[in-house]
Design an enzyme around this catalytic site. Structure first.
Site, mmCIF file in Angstrom:
data_model
loop_
_atom_site.group_PDB
_atom_site.id
_atom_site.type_symbol
_atom_site.label_atom_id
_atom_site.label_comp_id
_atom_site.label_asym_id
_atom_site.label_seq_id
_atom_site.Cartn_x
_atom_site.Cartn_y
_atom_site.Cartn_z
ATOM 1 N N VAL B 23 2.382 -0.911 -12.343
ATOM 2 C CA VAL B 23 1.341 -1.738 -11.782
ATOM 3 C C VAL B 23 1.516 -1.720 -10.402
ATOM 4 O O VAL B 23 2.238 -1.906 -9.544
ATOM 5 C CB VAL B 23 1.402 -3.109 -12.120
ATOM 6 C CG1 VAL B 23 0.477 -4.198 -11.314
ATOM 7 C CG2 VAL B 23 1.361 -3.400 -13.696
ATOM 8 N N GLY B 26 0.777 2.412 -4.627
ATOM 9 C CA GLY B 26 0.709 2.395 -3.320
ATOM 10 C C GLY B 26 1.671 3.670 -2.972
ATOM 11 O O GLY B 26 1.779 4.412 -4.069
ATOM 12 N N GLY B 29 4.512 3.757 -5.686
ATOM 13 C CA GLY B 29 4.026 3.773 -7.001
ATOM 14 C C GLY B 29 3.538 5.194 -7.330
ATOM 15 O O GLY B 29 3.722 5.740 -8.214
ATOM 16 N N THR B 30 2.759 5.813 -6.267
ATOM 17 C CA THR B 30 2.524 7.290 -6.313
ATOM 18 C C THR B 30 3.620 8.103 -6.617
ATOM 19 O O THR B 30 3.711 9.028 -7.292
ATOM 20 C CB THR B 30 1.838 7.481 -5.142
ATOM 21 O OG1 THR B 30 0.798 6.455 -5.037
ATOM 22 C CG2 THR B 30 0.922 9.231 -5.325
ATOM 23 N N GLU B 144 16.742 -2.621 -8.085
ATOM 24 C CA GLU B 144 17.648 -1.457 -7.180
ATOM 25 C C GLU B 144 16.807 -1.303 -6.005
ATOM 26 O O GLU B 144 17.279 -1.356 -4.669
ATOM 27 C CB GLU B 144 18.000 -0.436 -7.857
ATOM 28 C CG GLU B 144 18.724 0.668 -7.075
ATOM 29 C CD GLU B 144 19.969 0.018 -6.572
ATOM 30 O OE1 GLU B 144 20.129 -0.451 -5.679
ATOM 31 O OE2 GLU B 144 21.076 -0.039 -7.843
ATOM 32 N N GLY B 149 16.305 0.812 -0.119
ATOM 33 C CA GLY B 149 15.652 2.063 -0.643
ATOM 34 C C GLY B 149 16.426 3.126 -1.392
ATOM 35 O O GLY B 149 16.707 2.384 -2.725
ATOM 36 N N ILE B 151 19.494 4.015 -1.391
ATOM 37 C CA ILE B 151 20.820 3.801 -1.582
ATOM 38 C C ILE B 151 20.996 2.751 -2.689
ATOM 39 O O ILE B 151 20.303 1.577 -2.532
ATOM 40 C CB ILE B 151 21.427 3.044 -0.288
ATOM 41 C CG1 ILE B 151 21.505 3.823 0.840
ATOM 42 C CG2 ILE B 151 23.098 2.920 -0.554
ATOM 43 C CD1 ILE B 151 21.893 3.221 2.238
ATOM 44 N N LYS B 220 16.708 -9.167 2.349
ATOM 45 C CA LYS B 220 17.637 -8.331 1.573
ATOM 46 C C LYS B 220 18.979 -8.844 1.610
ATOM 47 O O LYS B 220 19.744 -8.862 0.722
ATOM 48 C CB LYS B 220 17.644 -6.988 2.364
ATOM 49 C CG LYS B 220 16.229 -6.290 2.016
ATOM 50 C CD LYS B 220 16.194 -5.176 2.929
ATOM 51 C CE LYS B 220 14.622 -4.283 2.683
ATOM 52 N NZ LYS B 220 14.443 -3.204 3.985
ATOM 53 N N GLY B 317 10.710 4.683 2.364
ATOM 54 C CA GLY B 317 10.068 6.017 2.197
ATOM 55 C C GLY B 317 9.621 6.109 0.779
ATOM 56 O O GLY B 317 10.649 5.404 0.030
#
Lengths: 456, 456
Positions: B23, B26, B29-30, B144, B149, B151, B220, B317
Site C-alpha cells: 500500500v 512511493g 514502495g517502488t 525494521e 534504513g 541497518i 527514531k 534511500g
C-alpha cells in the site's frame, strides 16, 4: 561479570519453562551459566518463558567447582543425565575440537535436543554431516557464536540482509591476530615478543598456531561464505597466509604509504566465481577496517540493495561469546531457530552449491612489494623492467638512502643493501607471483621478496 | 537497481506461496515492488516459499504507471481489493504521515493482514494503540525499516543482543542532517547553501524541517529506547536541538580542538533513569561515530555482556530501505515475526515501563562554549569567575588575536569583539544552562553563548 545489572532466575507462575543443559564449562560455558543463573529476568523477558539451567556436564567436577558455584544437582560428569532427560530440550554444546564434540552433538540430537554451539572448527569440518542429520531428526543447530564472537553476523547475513545478493564480505575475524598486529604496529615490537605478551594477557593460547596462521579465520570465512553465497567450501582450500611471518618493518612502510596491515578474510563474488582468501592486507588508514584495533573483530558486507553495512565488536572473550550463545538459546526456545533452520537448509548436501570458488591466480588486486636490493646504479631499472615485462605498473616507490646496510649472512657480504618498497597498480595474483619469482632471481635482489595485498 | 543480480519471481511446483500487497508506491514502495518482482529467486530461497506481489494500492494510478511497470491486475487504487482478498496475508504499508496511514493500518489488521511498515512517525505517535490492537487481533507489525534504513538495528536490539542489558545507545539517525553537517564541515559552506544543495541531490525534502530540527531523530530514538530499555517515551518530550542553527565557525573550532560535530541521538541508562537527547554534539575525530559521513547512519550500542557493538550503513534511500522491508516481509512469511511479536509485547500498554526518563538537568557531560567577547583586559577573568562560581572547570581555551572584529549590530559598535571558545570538564546540564545565562549577562559578553555537548 560484576557489571551485569540483573536479577537471578525466577520461575513465574504460569510461565512456560525451557530446560537447558550446557555441555562443557570452559570460559564461554561458565559465562553462559552465569547469564542463565544471574540474569533470569532478562532472558525470560526476551524469551517469553523461563530459561532454566537444569544440567551442566563437565569432565572434571573438581575443576568446574573452582570456576563456578552452581545450584544443587546441576553439575554432573555424566552426559547420560542430559541424554536421558526428555525435559531438557535445548543444549549449549560448548566443547572445542572435533572429537568427542562431533559424536556428542550427534548423540544429543538423536535424543531429541536442539543444539546451540560456538565450535566453528566442527562446523567447518563436519557441517554437511551434522546439519543433514539434524534435518533428518527434525532438530536444529544454532551457531551465532561460531563466528566473530559478540557480533551477530550469522543472524545478520542469514536473516536481516535477506533481500540482498551479497557482493562481498571483508572481515577481521581473528581477534588474536588483530591484537598482535595492532601491538606490533603501535609499538614497533617484534612478532615473538607480542605473542608472549598476548599469551600473558590471555589473548593468545599457549599454542596460538591456529589463530596466527590463518586457520581460524579461514574456517570462519568458510561458514560465512556458505551463508552469504551458498558456496560449499572446504576451508582448507582457502588460500591463506597468517601473520606469523609478519615483519614490523612492513607495518612501518605501510604506514608511510598511508596504510595499516590487518589479517583480512575476503569473499568476493564476481562473474567468474567466488574469491576467497585470508592474508595480511594493506588497508587505507581512516577506512573502518583499517581502524579496528586489538581484540576487536569487524565485518564489512556489501549487498546489492542495502549497499555497504559495517559491523564492529568484540570477536572473542567470555561474555561477548556468551552473549551470542544466549541469543541462540532464546531464539531456539522461542521457536525462531527452527523456522530459520527449516527454511534455509544450511549446509545441505542435497542443495547444489550456488557459487564456485575461483582460482586465486585470476584474481586482480594491488600489491605491496618489499625487496632488499643492491645499492648500485641500474638496480631500479632492472626491477622496473621485470615488472614492466609482466605488465605490472608501479604506483609508488619508497627508497631511503639512509637505511643502507651490509648483510653479513649474504653470499656477498661486502655489498651495500637498501630496502626498496613498491606499490603496484592492479594486476592478477598469478602475474604478481610470477613477477615476484623473477625479481628474486635478479642479481640485484637479495633474498626473498615480501608481497602483500592492498585494498582500497 | 541495475546492479541487482537476480531472476524474476517464479512459482515453483509444490512450493508454498505468500501473497503480498503493497500500500503506497512511493520511492520505497517502488523499490520493494521491484525486489519482489525481479528477485523472486532470492526471496524464495530465504523465505522457503514464493513471495508473490498480488496487489499494489496507490492513490494516483497514472503517476504509479510512470514509476513502475507492474504485471496485469496488480495495480489498483482500491484498498478494498486488498481488504477483501483473504489470500493476501501480509501487507507492506508504505504510506507516510499519521492519517490515513493509521486508519488504513487498523483496517488491514482487522481484515486479517500482518503488517510491515517503515512509518516511524506513526509508530512514535500511535505505537501503543496499534500494537495493542494487533495483539488483540492476533496480528503482527514489523518495523525494521522505520529506523536507520538499511541497518537492521531493530532485529539486532530485539533479538541478536537479547542476552544483554543495554547500557547506552548513541546514534546518527538522520541522514539528511548528517549530509548537511558533513558538507558544512568539509567545505566550510553555510547551512542554507548546503540545504539547497541537499535538496537538489534528493537528500533533503522540499520542507526539511522534521529532519533538520531533530524531530525525525527523536522519533527514531523513542522507538529504539522502547526496544532497548523498555521505556515508554513520548518522543516530543525528548530534549532536542537540530542542526538548523549550526554555524560553520563551530565546526571549524571543533576541528581545531580535535572534534567533529554530529547530530547525535543518545539514550543512556543510569542509576537514576534513562537519559534521552538529540543534539549537535562534538565527537572526537577518529572515533567511529565522528567519522560517519554524508547520508550514512550509525549506531553504537553498549551491552553489559557483549560490550560495544557498532553498526554503520545507509540510513535512507530507496533500496536500503526496501532491503529492510523485504527482510521483514520474509520474517513475517516464515513466521518468525509472529513469534517475536508475541514474545516481546512491543509497546504494550499493559506492561509497566522498565525505565523512567530522567530530567536532563541532572545529566552530566562536557560542554563546548563559544562566546563573542570584548577584547579588553579582565574579560577572561570575568568569564572564568562565572564558571568557577558554578563549579565548572575549564579544560581548554581558544582565543585568536587575529579574529578581532567590530560588530555594527552591537549596542556598542565601537568595541572590538573576539571569539572565545571554552571546553569544560564534566558538569551537569543544569549547571551549564545556569552558567550560560550568567555569562550572557556579563558586560564583556556580546549576544548569546553557543553551547554544545561533547562526547568522548
Amino acid at each position: 561479570m560484576d557489571s551485569l545489572k540483573c536479577s537471578p532466575v525466577v520461575t513465574i507462575c504460569g510461565m512456560e519453562k525451557t530446560n537447558i543443559a550446557i555441555v562443557g564449562l570452559g570460559t564461554v560455558g561458565t559465562g553462559v551459566a552465569r547469564l542463565l543463573l544471574d540474569c533470569g529476568d532478562r532472558t525470560a523477558r526476551h524469551a517469553g518463558r523461563t530459561m532454566w539451567l537444569r544440567k551442566a556436564v563437565v569432565r572434571d567436577l573438581e575443576k568446574a567447582r573452582q570456576r563456578i558455584d552452581l545450584p544443587e544437582g546441576v553439575l554432573t560428569d555424566s552426559l547420560d543425565e542430559v541424554i536421558n532427560d526428555p525435559e531438557i530440550t535445548v543444549v549449549a554444546q560448548l566443547i572445542g575440537g572435533l572429537e568427542p564434540a562431533r559424536s556428542i552433538m550427534l548423540r544429543l540430537m538423536e535424543s531429541g535436543k536442539d543444539i546451540v554451539t560456538a565450535n566453528k572448527a566442527l562446523l567447518a569440518e563436519h557441517g554437511p554431516e551434522l546439519f543433514d542429520r539434524a534435518r533428518q531428526l527434525g532438530r536444529s543447530i544454532a551457531f551465532e557464536a561460531s563466528v566473530a564472537g559478540g557480533i551477530p553476523i550469522i543472524a545478520n547475513i542469514s536473516q536481516c540482509l535477506s533481500a540482498n545478493q551479497l557482493e562481498s564480505l571483508e572481515g577481521i575475524l581473528n581477534g588474536t591476530s588483530n591484537f598482535i598486529v595492532s601491538q606490533m604496529d603501535e609499538f614497533g615490537t617484534e612478532y615473538a615478543e607480542v605473542v608472549a605478551e598476548a599469551q600473558r594477557l590471555g589473548y593468545a593460547e599457549a599454542d596460538p598456531t591456529m589463530d596466527v596462521d590463518g586457520t581460524d579465520a579461514a574456517q570462519k570465512l568458510a561458514i560465512l561464505a556458505h551463508l552469504a553465497f551458498g558456496a560449499t567450501v572446504d576451508w582448507s582450500t582457502i588460500p591463506r597466509v597468517g601473520i606469523d611471518g609478519l615483519d614490523p618493518v612492513d607495518l612501518r612502510y605501510a604506514r608511510q604509504l598511508g596504510y595499516r596491515i590487518k589479517l583480512l578474510a575476503v569473499a568476493t563474488l564476481g562473474e567468474e566465481g567466488l574469491e576467497l582468501s585470508v592474508a595480511p592486507t594493506l588497508l587505507k588508514i581512516g577506512t573502518p577496517l583499517a581502524e579496528v584495533r586489538n581484540a576487536f573483530n569487524a565485518i564489512r558486507a556489501v549487498g546489492d540493495a542495502v549497499g555497504p553495512v559495517f559491523y564492529h565488536g568484540l570477536g572473542a572473550g567470555q561474555m561477548p561469546t556468551a552473549s551470542a550463545v544466549i541469543a541462540d538459546l532464546i531464539d531456539t526456545a522461542v521457536g525462531r531457530t527452527k523456522l530459520t533452520f527449516q527454511t534455509l537448509e544450511y549446509f545441505s548436501s542435497e542443495n547444489p552449491a550456488r557459487a564456485i570458488q575461483r582460482d586465486t591466480a585470476n584474481i586482480r588486486g594491488r600489491f605491496y612489494l618489499r625487496l632488499s636490493v643492491a645499492n648500485d646504479p641500474g638496480t631500479l631499472a632492472a626491477i622496473a623492467n621485470v615488472l614492466s615485462r609482466n605488465s605490472i605498473s608501479i604506483a609508488s616507490v619508497i627508497q631511503h638512502e639512509s637505511e643502507s646496510t651490509l648483510d653479513p649472512n649474504s653470499q656477498r657480504p661486502d655489498r651495500e643493501l637498501v630496502p626498496l618498497v613498491i606499490m603496484t597498480h592492479e594486476a592478477s595474483e598469478g602475474t604478481a607471483v610470477a613477477a615476484t619469482a623473477e625479481l628474486e632471481g635478479l642479481d640485484a635482489v637479495e633474498g626473498s621478496v615480501t608481497r602483500l595485498r592492498v585494498k582500497g
